[in-house]
Design an enzyme around this catalytic site. Structure first.
Site, PDB file in Angstrom:
ATOM      1  N   CYS A   1      82.306  19.847  14.621  1.00 11.85           N
ATOM      2  CA  CYS A   1      83.350  19.798  15.646  1.00 11.85           C
ATOM      3  C   CYS A   1      83.500  18.348  16.094  1.00 11.85           C
ATOM      4  CB  CYS A   1      83.057  20.644  16.872  1.00 11.85           C
ATOM      5  SG  CYS A   1      82.813  22.372  16.537  1.00 11.85           S
TER       6      CYS A   1
ATOM      7  N   ARG B   1      85.571  16.547  10.789  1.00 10.40           N
ATOM      8  CA  ARG B   1      84.392  17.242  11.327  1.00 10.40           C
ATOM      9  C   ARG B   1      84.591  18.745  11.425  1.00 10.40           C
ATOM     10  NH1 ARG B   1      81.086  13.321  13.944  1.00 10.40           N
ATOM     11  NH2 ARG B   1      79.948  14.957  14.983  1.00 10.40           N
TER      12      ARG B   1
ATOM     13  N   TRP C   1      84.763  23.464  14.104  1.00 10.67           N
ATOM     14  CA  TRP C   1      84.142  24.082  12.927  1.00 10.67           C
ATOM     15  C   TRP C   1      83.332  25.247  13.481  1.00 10.67           C
ATOM     16  CZ3 TRP C   1      79.139  24.975  11.046  1.00 10.67           C
ATOM     17  CH2 TRP C   1      79.065  25.315   9.683  1.00 10.67           C
TER      18      TRP C   1
ATOM     19  N   ASN D   1      80.462  20.224  21.117  1.00 11.05           N
ATOM     20  CA  ASN D   1      80.041  20.159  19.721  1.00 11.05           C
ATOM     21  C   ASN D   1      78.561  20.511  19.700  1.00 11.05           C
ATOM     22  OD1 ASN D   1      79.402  19.459  17.069  1.00 11.05           O
ATOM     23  ND2 ASN D   1      79.163  17.289  17.576  1.00 11.05           N
ATOM     24  N   GLY D   2      78.166  21.499  18.889  1.00  2.05           N
ATOM     25  CA  GLY D   2      76.753  21.877  18.829  1.00  2.05           C
ATOM     26  C   GLY D   2      76.586  23.370  19.083  1.00  2.05           C
TER      27      GLY D   2
ATOM     28  N   GLU E   1      75.340  17.808  -9.053  1.00  4.50           N
ATOM     29  CA  GLU E   1      76.404  17.266  -8.211  1.00  4.50           C
ATOM     30  C   GLU E   1      77.781  17.660  -8.760  1.00  4.50           C
ATOM     31  OE1 GLU E   1      76.972  16.105  -5.448  1.00  4.50           O
ATOM     32  OE2 GLU E   1      78.721  14.796  -5.555  1.00  4.50           O
TER      33      GLU E   1
ATOM     34  N   LYS F   1      80.579  19.694  -6.683  1.00  7.32           N
ATOM     35  CA  LYS F   1      81.953  19.212  -6.489  1.00  7.32           C
ATOM     36  C   LYS F   1      82.951  20.310  -6.853  1.00  7.32           C
ATOM     37  CE  LYS F   1      81.702  16.437  -4.467  1.00  7.32           C
ATOM     38  NZ  LYS F   1      80.486  15.818  -4.030  1.00  7.32           N
TER      39      LYS F   1
ATOM     40  N   GLU G   1      82.845  23.284  -4.303  1.00  8.90           N
ATOM     41  CA  GLU G   1      83.281  23.056  -2.916  1.00  8.90           C
ATOM     42  C   GLU G   1      84.775  22.821  -2.782  1.00  8.90           C
ATOM     43  OE1 GLU G   1      81.820  19.576  -0.721  1.00  8.90           O
ATOM     44  OE2 GLU G   1      81.474  18.573  -2.619  1.00  8.90           O
TER      45      GLU G   1
ATOM     46  N   HIS H   1      65.746  29.660 -20.714  1.00 12.30           N
ATOM     47  CA  HIS H   1      64.870  30.442 -19.831  1.00 12.30           C
ATOM     48  C   HIS H   1      65.666  31.372 -18.910  1.00 12.30           C
ATOM     49  CE1 HIS H   1      61.497  28.190 -21.310  1.00 12.30           C
ATOM     50  NE2 HIS H   1      62.129  27.057 -21.045  1.00 12.30           N
TER      51      HIS H   1
ATOM     52  N   LYS I   1      82.826  17.668   7.188  1.00 17.00           N
ATOM     53  CA  LYS I   1      82.232  16.471   6.605  1.00 17.00           C
ATOM     54  C   LYS I   1      80.848  16.186   7.177  1.00 17.00           C
ATOM     55  CE  LYS I   1      82.597  12.611   4.222  1.00 17.00           C
ATOM     56  NZ  LYS I   1      82.451  12.796   2.776  1.00 17.00           N
TER      57      LYS I   1
END
Ligand code: M6R
Length: 611
Positions: free
Chosen positions: A2, A27, A74, A102-103, A483, A487, A490, A506, A606
């Site tokens: 947020c 955010r 968020w 925020n939190g 990675e 990418k 997401e 395996h 982010k």
């Protein structure tokens, strides 16, 4: 997560707050809202979805006033909706107070039960709403705004940053920080609050970072701060270093695309900070430990930053002989780790505000381990709390998907491995020079890799049809496979997994059929024969393969892959950095084909400042 902003001054507040929110949208973007104070009345506008929806609403229902607070959310408690959007204020025509948060308030359920028992009617599902009713209760008991906030803070558990607006005083904003980042700005005729310096740069020239437990009283041209123990404290106001930072997309359609194409420059700038091009040696400030005595070190990070640290492990162990453990920050926090012989910790984070990484770093500090922060924000909490901070020179990264932050982290970590090897004399001078040379050539090689853009855009049409994809690599290319898969999932929402090539037999090989695209990272050299065998195993099961290699590797594989991408041949040290680029472009183009929101993928933000 947020983003929160606040502003009071002589100018109309709404455009100021909206510009601040635009800079904070990275955010969170589930919903957004503003509260402003005009003629002693607090009025709010809140909308579900992106900031654009709020801007549209404000065109038909404008807000006036010269003081206000704003929020981009968020969601943690309560789905994204207008009722759950911030600012929160007691329902009714004339609220006395409004808050943005925020939190997470961990004890909100008990507080809600207590307030409900006394007749409070809640209108949202959020944890935040309890704050506003606690403050209002204190105001109604005769407390001043400051006393009401102070009293309320004693009731809250959790990590948060808060900004308050009061109907009774148009020259007052109150801000509080406990666990989540917050900064304030003060100029002669104004005062402002922001979750980060980027937001504040649009409102002020002078900023101060609040410390843990701070409570700030802001009036035009005036800033009073109380520390965690309630005593008056001084927080230094500094000139805003990023006030000229451009955060536009320029000629690019998306921030992510712009940031992918900025990599040759960003990597070059990072190299210039940590490598002397004339002498071809790494140039680092003194580390908070004696490199010669180091036996074991540990890196902590999350997400993409974790993959950068995981890559560096291969370099550090091979070049220096130091045992180099790597751990996901949120895992380290909650296990009884044996760290007695660990002589140095690297905490890697683009934002420097990721809660899990910060808490892991604090735990390491408690255990007496010297910490080096590797950050892209010199003023971040992680940078300020560490024994030494090393800055990647990526510049602001706005797209949620990390790109240039990742490759600059890798670049910095490669230079760090060189400096450790030099100090420990574990590599010949000539080898060190050769490594440094290969790093100096990297920006040019990255430019060449970007020329694959068109080809990747074409083949992304095929990849975008898939429901699932696999990425394979070995050695330093294994974390790059991880990675690459991150990418793709997401931003295109295609399920993807990265594996060490040798692991396929395996278990994961069972997934391979003619529908499954398998991306294989196979530069020629050291492990080529091994990864080529793994690729053959996939082809033998009918899998469709994208082989990424250099001319030599592609020739050796002999045209058997479904698709190929040719990268320049580079030394092993720089392969993982170079091979990251086609991974990013592939995810980007697959997302375009699928029509997803590239810069602001669903459910993500982010900067992850909650646990
Ligand atoms: O700011 P940080 O580097 O600490 O962020 C850690 C992760 O949240 C981040 O790397 C995330 O995985 C990426 N944005 C994904 O692309």
């Amino acid at each position: 997560m947020c983003g929160i902003v606040g502003y009071l001054g002589g100018e109309s507040v709404t455009p100021k707050l909206l510009e601040g929110l635009r800079r904070l949208e990275y955010r969170g973007y589930d919903s957004a809202g503003l509260a402003t104070l005009e003629d002693g009345v607090i009025a709010r506008r809140r909308t579900e979805g992106k900031l654009e929806n709020l801007i549209t609403r404000l065109r038909s229902e404008p807000l006036g006033g010269v003081a206000g607070i704003g929020h981009t959310r968020w969601a943690t408690h309560g789905r994204p909706s207008e009722e759950n959007a911030h600012p929160h204020a007691p329902a009714g025509a004339t609220p006395e107070v409004a808050v943005v948060h925020n939190g997470i308030i961990e004890n909100y359920k008990e507080l809600r039960t207590e307030l409900a028992a006394a007749g409070t009617k809640f209108s949202s599902e959020t944890d935040t709403e309890v704050i506003v009713f606690l403050v209002q209760r204190e105001l109604q008991r005769g407390a001043t705004p400051l006393e009401a906030v102070q009293q309320t803070l004693t009731r809250l558990e959790g990590a948060f940053a808060l900004a308050f607006l009061f109907a009774a005083d148009e020259n007052l904003l109150i801000a509080a920080r406990r666990g989540s980042p917050l900064a304030v700005g003060v100029d002669t005729e104004s005062a402002s609050i922001g979750s980060d310096v980027l937001a504040l740069a649009s409102m002020t020239q002078k900023i101060a970072y609040l410390e843990e437990g701070d409570l700030a009283i802001l009036r035009r041209g005036e800033f009073v701060c109380y520390g965690a123990n309630g005593e008056s404290v001084t927080r230094e106001l500094k000139s805003v270093s990023q006030s000229n930072v451009q955060i536009g997309k320029g000629e690019y359609r998306h921030f992510m695309r712009k940031e992918i194409f900025e990599q040759p420059t960003a990597v070059g700038e990072t190299l210039h900070s940590f490598l002397d091009p004339a002498r071809l040696v790494a140039t680092f400030p003194d580390l908070p430990t004696n490199a010669k005595d180091l036996r074991r070190m540990l890196s902590v990070a999350c997400g993409t930053a974790f993959y950068a640290a995981a890559t560096a492990r291969y370099w550090i162990e091979a070049m220096t002989g130091i045992v180099s453990d790597v751990e996901i920050a949120s895992e380290l926090r909650y296990r009884k780790a044996a760290l007695d012989d660990c002589g140095l910790a690297l905490c890697v984070s683009q934002s420097g505000e990721t809660m899990d990484t910060l808490e892991a770093s604090r735990l390491l500090a408690q255990r007496g381990i010297p910490r080096v922060a590797i950050v892209n924000n010199a003023d971040s909490t992680l940078a300020r709390e560490s024994d030494l901070s090393l800055l990647t020179r990526a510049g602001p990264e706005i797209g949620v998907a990390s790109t240039k932050a990742f490759t600059t982290q890798l670049t910095l970590l490669a230079c760090l491995a060189l400096t450790l090897a030099e100090k420990r004399q574990t590599l010949e001078t000539e080898t060190l020079r050769r490594y440094a040379e290969s790093l100096m050539e990297l920006p040019s090689r990255l430019f060449e890799a970007l020329e694959l853009d068109k080809k990747i855009a074409q083949l992304a049409h095929d990849i975008a049809e898939a429901q699932h994809a696999l990425y394979l690599g070995r050695g330093t290319l294994f974390p790059i496979a991880l990675e690459g898969a991150l990418k793709l999932k997401e931003i295109s929402y295609i399920h993807a997994e990265g594996y060490a090539g040798g692991e396929m037999k395996h278990g994961p090989l069972a997934l391979v059929d003619e529908e499954m695209p398998v991306v294989v990272l196979a530069p020629s050299g050291g492990l080529f024969a091994k990864i080529a065998s793994n690729a053959e195993e996939v082809l033998a099961r009918g899998g469709r393969m994208l082989l990424i290699s250099d001319a030599e590797g592609l020739a050796a594989f002999g045209g058997k892959a479904t698709w190929t991408l040719e990268l320049p041949k580079v030394p092993e040290l720089t392969q993982p950095i170079l091979y990251a680029l086609p991974m990013q472009l592939l995810a980007y183009h697959a997302a375009l084909v699928r029509g997803t929101d590239v810069d602001q993928p669903r459910n993500l933000a982010k900067s992850v400042t909650v646990e």
